[in-house]
Structures are given as C-alpha cells and as structure tokens.
Design a protein around this motif. Structure first.
Motif, PDB file in Angstrom:
ATOM      1  N   GLU A  28      56.023  -6.340 -49.186  1.00 21.62           N
ATOM      2  CA  GLU A  28      56.488  -5.841 -50.487  1.00 21.62           C
ATOM      3  C   GLU A  28      56.612  -6.978 -51.492  1.00 21.62           C
ATOM      4  O   GLU A  28      56.897  -8.113 -51.113  1.00 21.62           O
ATOM      5  CB  GLU A  28      57.893  -5.266 -50.360  1.00 21.62           C
ATOM      6  CG  GLU A  28      58.047  -4.046 -49.537  1.00 21.62           C
ATOM      7  CD  GLU A  28      59.457  -3.478 -49.724  1.00 21.62           C
ATOM      8  OE1 GLU A  28      59.577  -2.569 -50.564  1.00 21.62           O
ATOM      9  OE2 GLU A  28      60.389  -3.937 -49.073  1.00 21.62           O
ATOM     10  N   ASP A  78      62.183   0.161 -44.526  1.00 22.18           N
ATOM     11  CA  ASP A  78      62.111  -0.492 -45.832  1.00 22.18           C
ATOM     12  C   ASP A  78      62.937  -1.776 -45.839  1.00 22.18           C
ATOM     13  O   ASP A  78      63.896  -1.901 -45.077  1.00 22.18           O
ATOM     14  CB  ASP A  78      62.669   0.481 -46.880  1.00 22.18           C
ATOM     15  CG  ASP A  78      62.157   0.206 -48.284  1.00 22.18           C
ATOM     16  OD1 ASP A  78      61.430  -0.784 -48.477  1.00 22.18           O
ATOM     17  OD2 ASP A  78      62.491   0.993 -49.189  1.00 22.18           O
ATOM     18  N   ASP A  79      62.590  -2.700 -46.701  1.00 22.59           N
ATOM     19  CA  ASP A  79      63.380  -3.925 -46.909  1.00 22.59           C
ATOM     20  C   ASP A  79      63.666  -4.641 -45.596  1.00 22.59           C
ATOM     21  O   ASP A  79      64.761  -5.169 -45.378  1.00 22.59           O
ATOM     22  CB  ASP A  79      64.727  -3.595 -47.590  1.00 22.59           C
ATOM     23  CG  ASP A  79      64.539  -2.876 -48.911  1.00 22.59           C
ATOM     24  OD1 ASP A  79      63.430  -2.947 -49.468  1.00 22.59           O
ATOM     25  OD2 ASP A  79      65.495  -2.246 -49.387  1.00 22.59           O
TER      26      ASP A  79
HETATM   27 MG    MG Z   1      61.414  -1.885 -50.226  1.00 21.60          MG
END
Ligand code: MG
Ligand code: C2E
Ligand code: MG
Ligand code: MG
Length: 294
Positions: free
Chosen positions: A239, A182-183
């Motif tokens: 995202e 993520d990220d």
């Molecule tokens: Mg994220």
C-alpha cells in the motif's frame, strides 16, 4: 486542507486523535445528516499489477463531501461512525455501491475478467451474522460472482471475538469472497492468526513502504512479511507506493501487486473508468510496460 479550517473551525474536524467529546458529538450529528442527505459517495483507487502497470482491481474508499465544509477525511469520521453504530449503515452503503458500480461497468463492457473491488469492513460489520446474507443478496441482485469482491479487515478485528469472527469470515470465503488483512504490520502483528483465519491476502502498510530504498529496516520487514505470506500461500499487496524506487524495490522482493499514488489516487467512478478501465478493454493486448520476466 479542509474548508473547516478556513472557517476558523480548525478543531472541529481536526485529526481524529485530538477530538474532544463535543467534537465527536458534532461530527456524529453532521454524519447522521450526511447519510440522509446523500453526501457520502464512493471513490475507487486502482490496485495494479506492476509488471503491466494495469489495474487488476480497485479499493472502494468512502468519501464525505460536506456542502459547506467540503471534503472530510474518513480518518476523522470512520472512528466516530464505528463508535456510534452508523458504520453499519455506511458499510452497507459502500458495499452496495461497489457491487452496483461493478454491474454498471460490466453492462457497459468495461469490467475486465478477474477484476475485483475491495471493500473495507469494520469490526461491527464482522460481528454481524447477517453480513454474509447482505453480501450474497447483493451478488445475486447484481449477478456477480463472489470472486468480484474482497473484504478488507484489520489486524485488531482478528484479535478479539475469535469464534464469531471466524464463522463470519468462513461464510464469506464460502461465497468465494477474498479476505485481505489491511494495514498489516501496524497492529499487534501476530503471525499465528494469519494461519488461523481464512484470509487470502496481506496488505503491507504504507508505513513500511515509505522507507523502501532508504531504510534497510523497512526492507527487512517487508521481506519477512513476504516470506511468511508466501509460506502460507497468501497474496501480498503493498500500500501507499508513491515512487518508482519503492516499486522497483518491491518488485525485487517479488511484490508485484501494489496500490498507491504512483498509479493513481482514489477517484470517482467515472474518472476511474476513463483512466483505469477503458485502456484495458480498448487495448487488452498492449505489451507490458515494465515486464519483469513475467
Ligand atoms: Mg490499508
Ligand atoms: P485504508 O483502508 O488503509 O486505505 C488506504 C488509505 O491510504 C486511503 O486513505 C488512501 O487514499 C490512502 N493512500 C492510498 N495510496 C496512497 C499513497 O500512495 N500515499 C498516501 N500518502 N496515501 C495513500 P483514505 O481514503 O483517507 O482512507 C483512510 C482509511 O479510512 C482507510 O484506510 C480505511 O481504514 C478507512 N476507510 C475508508 N473508507 C472506508 C469504508 O468504506 N469503510 C470503513 N470501515 N473504513 C473506511
Ligand atoms: Mg483498506
Ligand atoms: Mg491505512
């Protein structure tokens, strides 16, 4: 934004970074009560194939609706939950909810083939060797294949406790569960850990998506992430896609899996079903909206 502010309690649930010790204690106490009073619930945001504009999965995002203060952002309470250990209970709740919801959708004929839910995992959960058991029990109870679930982990998790985390992640992969970083790009992005850990997907952080079409630097970064991910046979999800321009630049970079307000915010399960699942089952053969030679 939060009702807390209208009550003159601006600082109590203000940005996580500026919380004092007292504020954190107050959030902790309120959060403990919230868990007991069932004030937490799970929202779902579509992850779409941008060539068709249709959901291929969803990210489960926890929500806290305080009876007086109203909605409190996970950005504020997740760090407190992580520090206090409450995240274990919250994480298990979100996981269980996500599996239960998929089973309900399936029983209603609303769960498309290959549709999955992606659940955020905290560092604490991934250090816990019982996580694999919790998940495999859940999958069995709800009669779901492991490929219905993806766990999202952050770069920082991959940096510490290597052996233990590798064992837990390898166990999850053994169940067929997807693993997303993520990220991506916001931490101490070391390319090496992407090949050392058994991950399947890289989620490009919104920070690099925002400038696409405007900031050539962001485009260069995303291009590099895509090249590296492709070489390592990893999927890429962008995202925080909010504009058609960002979507189109991403398509030009071969990123056709996206998540962002352009397709929908995180919503409650019933709204998610109406907006994103019903159209899929009611008209499965509908021609693609933005077919890009696929
Ligand atoms: Mg994220
Ligand atoms: P995340 O996992 O990176 O989730 C993406 C965040 O970006 C979500 O914020 C989502 O609502 C927001 N977002 C999605 N699309 C857009 C967009 O187009 N524009 C903008 N401006 N924002 C967008 P949210 O729901 O507030 O969650 C924030 C963070 O809280 C998550 O970041 C995740 O780190 C954490 N979190 C949320 N739910 C859970 C959970 O169940 N467990 C754990 N451990 N962490 C969670
Ligand atoms: Mg996430
Ligand atoms: Mg984020």
């Amino acid at each position: 934004m939060y009702r807390a502010k209208a009550e003159g309690r601006v600082r109590v649930f203000d940005s996580g970074m500026r919380q004092t010790v007292n504020e954190r204690v107050e959030i902790e106490l309120a959060l403990r009560a919230a868990v007991q009073r069932n004030e937490l619930w799970v929202s779902y945001q579509p992850i779409v194939d941008t060539r068709t504009g249709r959901a291929m999965g969803a990210e489960a995002l926890v929500r806290w609706t305080h009876p007086v203060r109203g909605p409190i952002s996970p950005v504020e309470f997740i760090p407190v939950a992580e520090e206090t250990g409450l995240i274990e209970e919250i994480g298990t709740f979100v996981l269980e909810e996500a599996l239960r919801q998929m089973a309900l959708w399936r029983d209603e004929g609303l769960l498309p083939e290959n549709f999955y839910v992606s659940v955020n995992a905290s560092a604490r959960q991934l250090r816990d060797h019982s996580l694999g058991r919790t998940i495999s029990d859940g999958l069995r109870v709800y009669r779901l294949g492991g490929d219905r679930l993806t766990m999202e982990i952050t770069e920082s998790i991959l940096m510490g406790d290597h052996q233990q985390v590798i064992e837990v992640l390898t166990g999850l992969r053994g169940l067929g569960i997807g693993l997303s970083v993520d990220d991506f790009g916001t931490g101490y992005s070391s390319l090496s850990y992407l090949s050392r850990f058994p991950v399947t997907t890289v989620k490009v952080d919104r920070a690099f998506v925002t400038g696409l079409g405007v900031d050539p630097g962001d485009e260069a970064i995303v291009r590099a992430i895509v090249a590296m991910s492709t070489a390592l046979h990893l999927n890429v999800i962008a995202e925080g896609v909010e504009t058609e321009q960002q979507r189109d630049v991403l398509a030009g970079l071969d990123v056709t899996r996206c998540q962002g307000w352009l397709w929908g915010k995180a919503v409650a399960h019933d709204e998610f079903a109406t907006k994103h699942l019903r159209p899929l089952v009611e008209d499965p053969a509908r021609p693609a909206q933005h077919e890009a030679g696929a």
